[in-house]
Design an enzyme around this catalytic site. Structure first.
Site, PDB file in Angstrom:
ATOM      1  CB  SER A   1      -0.976  -0.023   1.185  1.00 13.80           C
ATOM      2  OG  SER A   1      -1.896   1.046   1.097  1.00 13.80           O
ATOM      3  CG  HIS A   2       0.148   3.761   3.315  1.00 10.71           C
ATOM      4  ND1 HIS A   2      -0.672   2.669   3.496  1.00 10.71           N
ATOM      5  CD2 HIS A   2       0.555   4.121   4.551  1.00 10.71           C
ATOM      6  CE1 HIS A   2      -0.759   2.397   4.782  1.00 10.71           C
ATOM      7  NE2 HIS A   2      -0.016   3.250   5.454  1.00 10.71           N
TER       8      HIS A   2
ATOM      9  CG  ASP B   1      -2.661  -0.152  -2.750  1.00  8.02           C
ATOM     10  OD1 ASP B   1      -2.517   0.957  -2.207  1.00  8.02           O
ATOM     11  OD2 ASP B   1      -3.453  -1.016  -2.312  1.00  8.02           O
TER      12      ASP B   1
ATOM     13  CG  ASP C   1      -5.850   1.428  -1.335  1.00  2.00           C
ATOM     14  OD1 ASP C   1      -4.896   2.220  -1.198  1.00  2.00           O
ATOM     15  OD2 ASP C   1      -6.007   0.427  -0.600  1.00  2.00           O
TER      16      ASP C   1
ATOM     17  CE  LYS D   1      -7.596   2.028   1.875  1.00  3.67           C
ATOM     18  NZ  LYS D   1      -7.886   0.816   2.657  1.00  3.67           N
TER      19      LYS D   1
END
Length: 628
Positions: free
Chosen positions: A186-187, A353, A355, A451
């Site tokens: 992710s982040h 990613d 979202d 999301k």
């Protein structure tokens, strides 16, 4: 067998053969099992960045062949349980070097197949993609081989292994796949010294429920074999289908299915009219992450934005040495541009990613909590997908109560859930929920089950386009700040801030949470906390209204009689240590006070939170890593 034994330094190769290896590839048996199965190691031509190792079977191989199907040989590779493979809020996340240990990734993937009902994967279609970070391509090859070894019929994989998390969900739903793998942390940062992650989404495109992730963890503790198909690596650089017997891999364009979905949700002509105006400035920062693959096709090629409006638009394995987290700290380049006098009218960023999202106007930051509430309040008028009105609204527990007020005014069902997008999925599948969000820069709707950063950007562009559709060239446009302030005037302002203390020592962070739980257990309504009077304190628990499942210990809350809240959580999205998060919220109905800086408005509550938690004593931290 042509396997994915990659990213090996020659030192590790030598150490492995002498029995002293520290790091391994994702899918390589131990030296003992290699010898016993007759599989031999050979080195390939050195790469400037890494050394590759390929395992191949000799004609005298005595490896355990567990199955064969139409030309595919499937072998059983012996393995042993590895500690620390419990799935967190958004999958399994660790440092890259952890995943490169012998069989670390392979064990988890096999444990997943061991946890699923046979009908969920046997001869079924699964999707595979990721955010383009370091180690994804090697991991993709390993996952494909294990999937084939377990009887999966087809893998749909994004070109170059690229698929944003929202796109994976979209492809699963459109192609009616049984699920999909998402390779992403992710982040979190990417690169050899940083983070990697893997998670599994189910057939409606939503993250796997805890019933499955708990089974995966249980199976990682007892795993003894990995089933691997003896097929070559797949060329991920070209769109097309590769078949081996009744198993096939289709490399797909990562954008087309997702773009088609967005065209069905939004009025692209309306948005195009806004982005083509000479008096409207737009900037999107892809942060060298996965949305770089989507930004040009969507914003430039289809919506008419200028090519130079896309910043950091090339996905890189290490995200350009950046931290792909779209907030005021890590998206500083975008923030600096947006806060110039001549800055664009609208700016946005997305994460590793794809979202998450951050939305900015000129010299104006929109909090994620306000963002989802404003989208919900304007959705029916501005977004065709919601023309009949939203079914319901929901937010994660730490997110501010702004959305609650929209739900109340619009007379819509409202739900408060734990942090983690999977908790929204059941509500969506049951037809109870349309729009939802988290304060951690996650916003989305029931068009998919994740999301969606680009969706949120398109939602905001739709609102601005709708508000300005009758404005002539030269007339003052309705700005982001105008939209937000109008919302505050109607609903009141929920001042909100989050303090993140990243990579704290886990022991101290856990002791702090236990200390707070002890306070909660002894608390009574009416107690004074400085100038605030306690309404209640608890450790948030959630009972899913659809399936009755219970999620407990989801965050320590102190809620006061004036509606103010202080919340403490340990984040489950990091790969090392513990991230302590403190959420502070205060409602203000007085319009004359809406322009006060949030940090000033919230200072008494922030001071109270630090005092009550004794955070400095437990963690040693003087200041937060990030303030949102």
């Amino acid at each position: 067998m042509a396997s994915t034994c990659a990213r090996f330094d020659t030192v590790f190769l030598f150490s492995r053969l002498t029995g002293n290896a520290r790091y391994y590839s994702p899918l390589c048996p131990s030296p003992t099992s290699l010898l016993s199965s007759g599989i031999h190691l050979r080195t390939t031509k050195p790469n400037p960045r890494l050394q590759s190792i390929t395992a191949s079977s000799s004609s005298s191989s005595s490896g355990a062949i567990v199955a064969g199907t139409e030309g595919i040989e499937i072998k059983s590779l012996p393995t042993k349980p590895i500690e620390g493979q419990k799935t967190g809020t958004s999958g399994l996340r660790k440092k890259v070097k952890v995943f490169m240990q012998e069989n670390y990734l392979a064990n988890w993937i096999q444990a997943l197949f061991n946890s699923l009902p046979l009908e969920d994967y046997k001869n079924a279609t699964l999707v595979l993609g990721g955010d383009g970070r370091y180690f994804n391509k090697e991991a993709a090859q390993a996952i494909i081989k294990i999937a084939a070894g377990n009887g999966v019929g087809q893998i749909l994989v994004g070109k170059e292994g690229i698929l944003s998390t929202p796109a994976v969900s979209a492809v699963i739903r459109k192609r009616k796949a049984n699920g999909g793998f998402i390779m992403s942390a992710s982040h979190n940062p990417g690169g050899p010294e940083y983070d990697w992650g893997i998670k599994f989404n189910y057939s409606s495109g939503q993250p796997a429920p805890e019933t499955i992730t708990d089974k995966i963890y249980g199976n990682t503790l007892s795993i003894s074999e990995i089933k691997v198909a003896e097929i070559p690596d797949i060329n991920l650089s070209h769109v097309g289908v590769t078949k081996y017997g009744n198993f096939s891999v289709e490399v797909i364009d990562p954008v087309s299915d997702y773009l088609e979905l967005m065209e069905g949700v939004f009025d692209f002509d309306l948005i195009r009219g806004l982005l083509s105006r000479s008096d409207f400035g737009f900037m999107f920062d892809a942060m060298h992450a996965v949305t770089g693959a989507y930004a040009k096709p969507i914003f430039v090629d289809n919506l008419g934005a200028k090519p130079d409006s896309i910043s950091n638009g090339v996905p890189l394995e290490d995200f350009g040495h950046g931290h792909p987290d779209p907030n005021l700290t890590y998206a500083k380049d975008l923030v600096d541009v947006m806060y110039r006098d001549d800055g664009p009218d609208f700016g946005a960023a997305s994460d590793g990613d794809g979202d998450r999202n951050m939305v900015l106007g000129n010299k104006f930051f929109v909090t994620p909590s306000d963002s989802v509430a404003i989208i919900a309040a304007n959705a029916q008028d501005a977004i065709p997908y919601f023309r009949a009105g939203p079914k319901g609204l929901a937010r994660s527990m730490p997110t501010s109560g702004a959305l609650d007020r929209v739900a109340e005014k619009l007379k819509l069902p409202f739900f408060e859930v734990p942090t983690g997008w999977k908790f929204f999925g059941n509500l969506m599948d049951a037809g109870k929920l349309s729009i939802c969000g988290e304060e951690s820069f996650g916003t989305g709707s029931d068009h998919i089950r994740e999301k969606d950063g680009i969706w949120a950007v398109l939602a905001w562009l739709s609102i601005l386009a709708h508000r300005n559709k009758d404005k002539n060239q030269g007339e003052k446009l309705v700005s982001v700040a105008d939209v937000v302030k109008e919302y505050w005037a109607t609903y009141g302002r929920n001042f909100f801030s989050r303090y993140d203390y990243e990579e704290c020592e886990s022991e101290g962070a856990n002791k702090m949470i236990e200390y707070l739980r002890d306070i909660v257990s002894k608390s009574k309504a009416g107690e004074s906390y400085g100038n605030y009077v306690l309404q209640f304190a608890d450790d948030f628990s959630y009972t899913d209204p659809v399936d009755g499942s219970v999620a407990s210990k989801q965050g320590v809350r102190f809620v006061f009689t004036d509606g103010s809240r202080i919340i403490f959580r340990l984040s489950g999205t990091g790969s090392a240590g513990a991230t302590v998060r403190i959420y502070i919220e205060q409602f203000e109905p007085d319009v004359s006070k809406h322009d006060v800086d949030a940090q000033i408005a919230l200072k008494p509550l922030i001071d109270l939170a630090l005092s009550v938690s004794k955070l400095k004593d437990f963690t040693g931290r003087e200041k937060p890593t990030v303030i949102t």
